[in-house]
Design a protein around this motif. Structure first.
Motif, PDB file in Angstrom:
ATOM      1  N   PHE A 229       5.354  -4.641 -15.975  1.00 24.13           N
ATOM      2  CA  PHE A 229       4.595  -3.478 -15.336  1.00 24.13           C
ATOM      3  C   PHE A 229       5.007  -3.107 -13.749  1.00 24.13           C
ATOM      4  O   PHE A 229       5.261  -4.043 -13.341  1.00 24.13           O
ATOM      5  CB  PHE A 229       3.128  -3.611 -15.760  1.00 24.13           C
ATOM      6  N   ASP A 230       4.841  -2.051 -13.857  1.00 23.01           N
ATOM      7  CA  ASP A 230       5.350  -1.535 -13.086  1.00 23.01           C
ATOM      8  C   ASP A 230       4.052  -1.165 -11.967  1.00 23.01           C
ATOM      9  O   ASP A 230       2.809  -1.259 -12.536  1.00 23.01           O
ATOM     10  CB  ASP A 230       6.991  -0.215 -12.603  1.00 23.01           C
ATOM     11  N   ASP A 231       3.769   1.277 -11.889  1.00 24.94           N
ATOM     12  CA  ASP A 231       2.317   1.529 -11.212  1.00 24.94           C
ATOM     13  C   ASP A 231       2.283   2.270 -12.437  1.00 24.94           C
ATOM     14  O   ASP A 231       1.442   2.682 -12.765  1.00 24.94           O
ATOM     15  CB  ASP A 231       3.032   2.218 -10.533  1.00 24.94           C
ATOM     16  N   HIS A 232       3.241   2.802 -14.066  1.00 28.36           N
ATOM     17  CA  HIS A 232       2.165   4.093 -14.637  1.00 28.36           C
ATOM     18  C   HIS A 232       1.295   3.081 -15.910  1.00 28.36           C
ATOM     19  O   HIS A 232       0.939   3.979 -16.036  1.00 28.36           O
ATOM     20  CB  HIS A 232       3.851   5.246 -14.696  1.00 28.36           C
ATOM     21  N   GLU A 233       2.256   2.309 -16.126  1.00 23.04           N
ATOM     22  CA  GLU A 233       0.789   1.094 -16.861  1.00 23.04           C
ATOM     23  C   GLU A 233      -0.313   1.360 -15.819  1.00 23.04           C
ATOM     24  O   GLU A 233      -1.423   1.239 -17.150  1.00 23.04           O
ATOM     25  CB  GLU A 233       1.103  -0.033 -17.097  1.00 23.04           C
ATOM     26  N   ILE A 234      -0.684   1.556 -14.772  1.00 21.94           N
ATOM     27  CA  ILE A 234      -1.217   1.752 -14.445  1.00 21.94           C
ATOM     28  C   ILE A 234      -2.161   3.307 -13.503  1.00 21.94           C
ATOM     29  O   ILE A 234      -2.807   4.450 -14.576  1.00 21.94           O
ATOM     30  CB  ILE A 234      -2.190   0.559 -13.063  1.00 21.94           C
ATOM     31  N   CYS A 235      -1.268   3.623 -12.857  1.00 23.40           N
ATOM     32  CA  CYS A 235      -1.062   5.166 -12.248  1.00 23.40           C
ATOM     33  C   CYS A 235      -0.503   4.489 -10.755  1.00 23.40           C
ATOM     34  O   CYS A 235      -0.003   3.354 -10.874  1.00 23.40           O
ATOM     35  CB  CYS A 235      -2.733   5.586 -11.598  1.00 23.40           C
ATOM     36  N   ASN A 236       0.118   5.831 -11.117  1.00 20.18           N
ATOM     37  CA  ASN A 236       1.449   6.251  -9.738  1.00 20.18           C
ATOM     38  C   ASN A 236       1.142   5.544  -8.264  1.00 20.18           C
ATOM     39  O   ASN A 236       0.204   5.376  -7.709  1.00 20.18           O
ATOM     40  CB  ASN A 236       1.512   7.529  -9.023  1.00 20.18           C
ATOM     41  N   ASN A 237       2.034   4.761  -8.377  1.00 15.28           N
ATOM     42  CA  ASN A 237       2.421   3.958  -6.660  1.00 15.28           C
ATOM     43  C   ASN A 237       1.114   3.547  -6.204  1.00 15.28           C
ATOM     44  O   ASN A 237       0.245   3.419  -5.061  1.00 15.28           O
ATOM     45  CB  ASN A 237       2.361   5.183  -5.343  1.00 15.28           C
ATOM     46  N   PRO A 238       0.584   2.033  -7.087  1.00 19.69           N
ATOM     47  CA  PRO A 238      -1.123   1.578  -6.034  1.00 19.69           C
ATOM     48  C   PRO A 238      -0.098   0.585  -5.256  1.00 19.69           C
ATOM     49  O   PRO A 238       1.329   0.557  -5.129  1.00 19.69           O
ATOM     50  CB  PRO A 238      -0.967   0.726  -8.236  1.00 19.69           C
ATOM     51  N   TRP A 239      -0.715  -0.357  -4.579  1.00 16.98           N
ATOM     52  CA  TRP A 239      -1.302  -1.290  -3.976  1.00 16.98           C
ATOM     53  C   TRP A 239      -3.003  -2.697  -4.434  1.00 16.98           C
ATOM     54  O   TRP A 239      -2.981  -2.276  -5.615  1.00 16.98           O
ATOM     55  CB  TRP A 239      -0.826  -0.704  -2.633  1.00 16.98           C
ATOM     56  N   LYS A 240      -2.953  -3.869  -3.611  1.00 14.00           N
ATOM     57  CA  LYS A 240      -3.563  -3.811  -3.868  1.00 14.00           C
ATOM     58  C   LYS A 240      -4.718  -3.467  -4.132  1.00 14.00           C
ATOM     59  O   LYS A 240      -5.923  -4.512  -5.690  1.00 14.00           O
ATOM     60  CB  LYS A 240      -3.847  -5.798  -3.221  1.00 14.00           C
ATOM     61  N   ASP A 241      -5.890  -2.621  -3.155  1.00 19.61           N
ATOM     62  CA  ASP A 241      -6.767  -1.894  -2.752  1.00 19.61           C
ATOM     63  C   ASP A 241      -6.822  -0.756  -3.674  1.00 19.61           C
ATOM     64  O   ASP A 241      -7.908   0.325  -3.791  1.00 19.61           O
ATOM     65  CB  ASP A 241      -7.039  -2.329  -1.516  1.00 19.61           C
ATOM     66  N   GLY A 242      -5.619   0.130  -4.340  1.00 18.59           N
ATOM     67  CA  GLY A 242      -5.708   1.163  -5.030  1.00 18.59           C
ATOM     68  C   GLY A 242      -4.517   1.694  -5.051  1.00 18.59           C
ATOM     69  O   GLY A 242      -3.832   1.165  -5.522  1.00 18.59           O
ATOM     70  N   ALA A 243      -4.685   3.030  -5.344  1.00 16.06           N
ATOM     71  CA  ALA A 243      -2.847   4.240  -5.698  1.00 16.06           C
ATOM     72  C   ALA A 243      -2.936   5.330  -5.026  1.00 16.06           C
ATOM     73  O   ALA A 243      -4.159   5.920  -4.871  1.00 16.06           O
ATOM     74  CB  ALA A 243      -3.115   3.742  -7.189  1.00 16.06           C
ATOM     75  N   GLU A 244      -1.947   5.996  -5.117  1.00 19.92           N
ATOM     76  CA  GLU A 244      -1.519   6.861  -4.907  1.00 19.92           C
ATOM     77  C   GLU A 244      -2.159   7.889  -5.503  1.00 19.92           C
ATOM     78  O   GLU A 244      -2.669   8.775  -5.271  1.00 19.92           O
ATOM     79  CB  GLU A 244      -0.345   7.656  -4.289  1.00 19.92           C
ATOM     80  N   ASN A 245      -2.472   7.390  -7.015  1.00 20.20           N
ATOM     81  CA  ASN A 245      -2.955   8.521  -8.061  1.00 20.20           C
ATOM     82  C   ASN A 245      -4.317   8.157  -8.419  1.00 20.20           C
ATOM     83  O   ASN A 245      -4.824   8.117 -10.135  1.00 20.20           O
ATOM     84  CB  ASN A 245      -1.453   8.744  -9.146  1.00 20.20           C
ATOM     85  N   HIS A 246      -5.234   8.112  -7.840  1.00 25.43           N
ATOM     86  CA  HIS A 246      -6.321   7.325  -8.478  1.00 25.43           C
ATOM     87  C   HIS A 246      -7.201   7.799  -7.077  1.00 25.43           C
ATOM     88  O   HIS A 246      -7.478   7.970  -5.172  1.00 25.43           O
ATOM     89  CB  HIS A 246      -6.621   6.135  -7.812  1.00 25.43           C
TER      90      HIS A 246
END
Length: 560
Positions: A229-246
């Motif tokens: 997976f990359d990011d969009h399987e979850i949401c845009n631009n995640p990191w360990k503790d969050g994401a830009e699109n969350h």
């Protein structure tokens, strides 16, 4: 200013929103049990492979038969069994079939009563081989176009595996300005559900929509897939503790819920719906890193750089102002902080051991399945590209918001020490990149990096901080996702980046497609395969460019 491939300088783009054309109705529910999502295989080893399907049209625990054979008529069955599925796994079926023969082609299918699935083809890994053919793919935005590149892969004469580098699905909704919906409305490819996906049911529904696509089904049925997976399987631009699109809960409201919950349900749906081996007991679902050895010819090493350990991305809006001026030095110090990481300690140890063992065992090529671009790529110097007079004239013609963004670009990129274009890529984690380069040099690996995410085709030569050649990188353009980051009159962004960046040998942001990689003991051939349209099912697939690496002694690879 946020610079990303999705939101780059939207005020300066020439995109226009489509009106509500091409409305669609939801697909009709299947009449009784069936296998409407096709079949797939993945994670091949020398003696086993994962087989996948989904039983639709049932609402109670069900038993599905699976069969593996040498022939299309299934008269030479070599393995068979049953798998129980239910609502707890969304009626998906995933079998790890063992006891197979190395370097062997098989066919497989599933049965439920009198209902028979389509037939799929798969192949086990070889103990010894002198040729491996891989199709590397990334970024398939269903709404934005037809999956013609997947169909082209299904039509290949020979392929050992499809390597999916991420963004298999996208999380966005069907709003007028949502990503890809200009084409989505024209083509009738409306996301299901029509809102941004957040819950387990949402992610399952989106995976189901993708798997109903006939071209994707054909590519899955053609060969085993090896995915990350990359990011969009979850949401845009995640990191360990969050994401830009969350949006997490706050005093202003519940937002989109706790990040840990959204990540967990997204990964559960991914594990259910993808032909991927489940994690070993005690391993996190995020721990998707693993390797596949194709005899002594190649080792495909799939890494994870999104969820396990990634430090939060820096953003150019983080630039601090001192006496009314941006403090570029402080920002660069932040960027180079050695504590910023992508792998985490456990994965770094695993990767180092895998590289060392692969080279020690005499494996010819070490191929890294990598989610984001690794090369050093500074943003475009527009003053160098156009000249100060043209830039000044362009400034005068733009609206205030676009003028401000252009001024920011010039401040960041038109300088003796320009900043990277994309801080979400490895350019945002230079210390981690140097740690990886140190590993590959110490191992003496002949490293080929295959990278997704950027919607651009790249041929890059990778150097460490001292300027030593370490590896080459082939970046994969998108299956269907938009390929242009930035529209400015007279600017060919990809060519400008190639002209201005030492590591970029070639780049193209005008075509959708995939990369076909052929490995032999003597060379690696990488071909940019491009489809001429994603808005019609009538298409041509051609080789746009071809790149060769010779298997020289001493580890480091370079294009010839």
């Amino acid at each position: 200013m946020r610079i990303t491939r999705r939101r780059t300088l939207l005020a300066m783009t020439t995109l226009t929103a489509a009106t509500g054309l091409g409305a669609t109705t939801p697909p009709a529910a299947p009449k009784g049990p069936g296998f409407e999502h096709g079949v797939a295989s993945g994670d091949p080893l020398t003696d086993r492979v994962i087989l996948w399907t989904r039983l639709s049209g049932v609402d109670a625990p069900s038993d599905v038969q699976w069969q593996v054979a040498h022939d299309d008529a299934f008269t030479q069955i070599v393995a068979q069994g049953h798998f129980g599925t239910d609502t707890g796994r969304d009626y998906t079926v995933k079998v790890d079939v063992a006891g197979l023969t190395p370097a062997t082609d098989y066919v497989y299918r599933f049965r439920y009563g009198q209902v028979v699935s389509p037939t799929g083809r798969t192949r086990t890994l070889a103990l010894q081989t002198d040729k491996v053919v891989l199709a590397a793919v990334s970024c398939s935005l269903h709404s934005n176009g037809y999956f013609n590149a997947y169909r082209a892969i299904a039509d290949l004469d020979h392929i050992d595996a499809v390597v999916h580098l991420g963004d298999y699905i996208y999380e966005y909704g069907a709003g007028l300005t949502d990503y890809g919906m200009g084409n989505g409305r024209l083509l009738g490819r409306i996301p299901e559900p029509p809102h941004e996906i957040v819950t387990l049911s949402d992610y399952r529904t989106r995976h189901a929509q993708y798997k109903r696509d006939e071209d994707l089904q054909a590519a899955h049925a053609r060969a085993p897939w090896i995915c990350v997976f990359d990011d969009h399987e979850i949401c845009n631009n995640p990191w360990k503790d969050g994401a830009e699109n969350h949006t997490p809960p706050s005093k202003d409201g519940p937002g989109e819920g706790e990040w840990s919950v959204r990540k967990a349900v997204a990964l559960k749906a991914y594990r259910e719906w993808m032909p991927i081996r489940d994690p070993a007991p005690g391993k996190l679902s995020e721990a998707i890193y693993r390797s596949f050895r194709f005899g002594n010819l190649a080792e495909l090493i799939m890494i994870e750089t999104r969820l396990l350990a990634r430090s939060k991305q820096l953003d150019f809006s983080d630039l601090k102002m001192v006496d009314g001026r941006p403090d570029f030095d402080a920002f660069r110090t932040q960027l180079n902080d050695p504590q910023r990481e992508l792998f985490g300690a456990e994965q770094r140890i695993w990767l180092n051991t895998t590289l060392q063992t692969s080279v020690r065992d005499g494996v010819r090529w070490q191929v890294l399945g990598n989610q984001v671009i690794m090369a050093k790529i500074a943003g475009p110097d527009l003053i160098k590209r156009f000249g100060p007079e043209t830039v000044a004239s362009l400034m005068a013609s733009l609206p205030d918001s676009a003028r401000s963004q252009l001024q920011t670009m010039i401040g960041l990129f038109s300088r003796p020490d320009p900043f990277p274009l994309n801080l979400d890529a490895w350019d945002g984690y230079p210390a981690e990149r140097e740690r990886f380069y140190a590993m590959t040099k110490a191992a003496g690996a002949r490293t080929i990096v295959l990278s997704g995410d950027s919607h651009t085709a790249w041929a890059n030569e990778l150097h460490d901080a001292a300027g030593n050649q370490v590896a080459v990188e082939l970046g994969v353009t998108a299956i269907t996702s938009p390929t242009r980051w930035l529209e400015l009159p007279g600017l060919d962004l990809a060519q400008t980046l190639a002209d201005q960046n030492e590591e970029v040998v070639a780049a193209d942001d005008t075509n959708n497609g995939f990369v076909l990689v052929t490995l032999t003991p003597d060379e690696m051939i990488g071909e940019w395969k491009s489809v001429d349209t994603i808005t019609s099912r009538q298409f041509r697939c051609t080789t746009q460019q071809r790149f060769v690496v010779k298997a020289s002694e001493g580890g480091a690879t370079r294009f010839v």
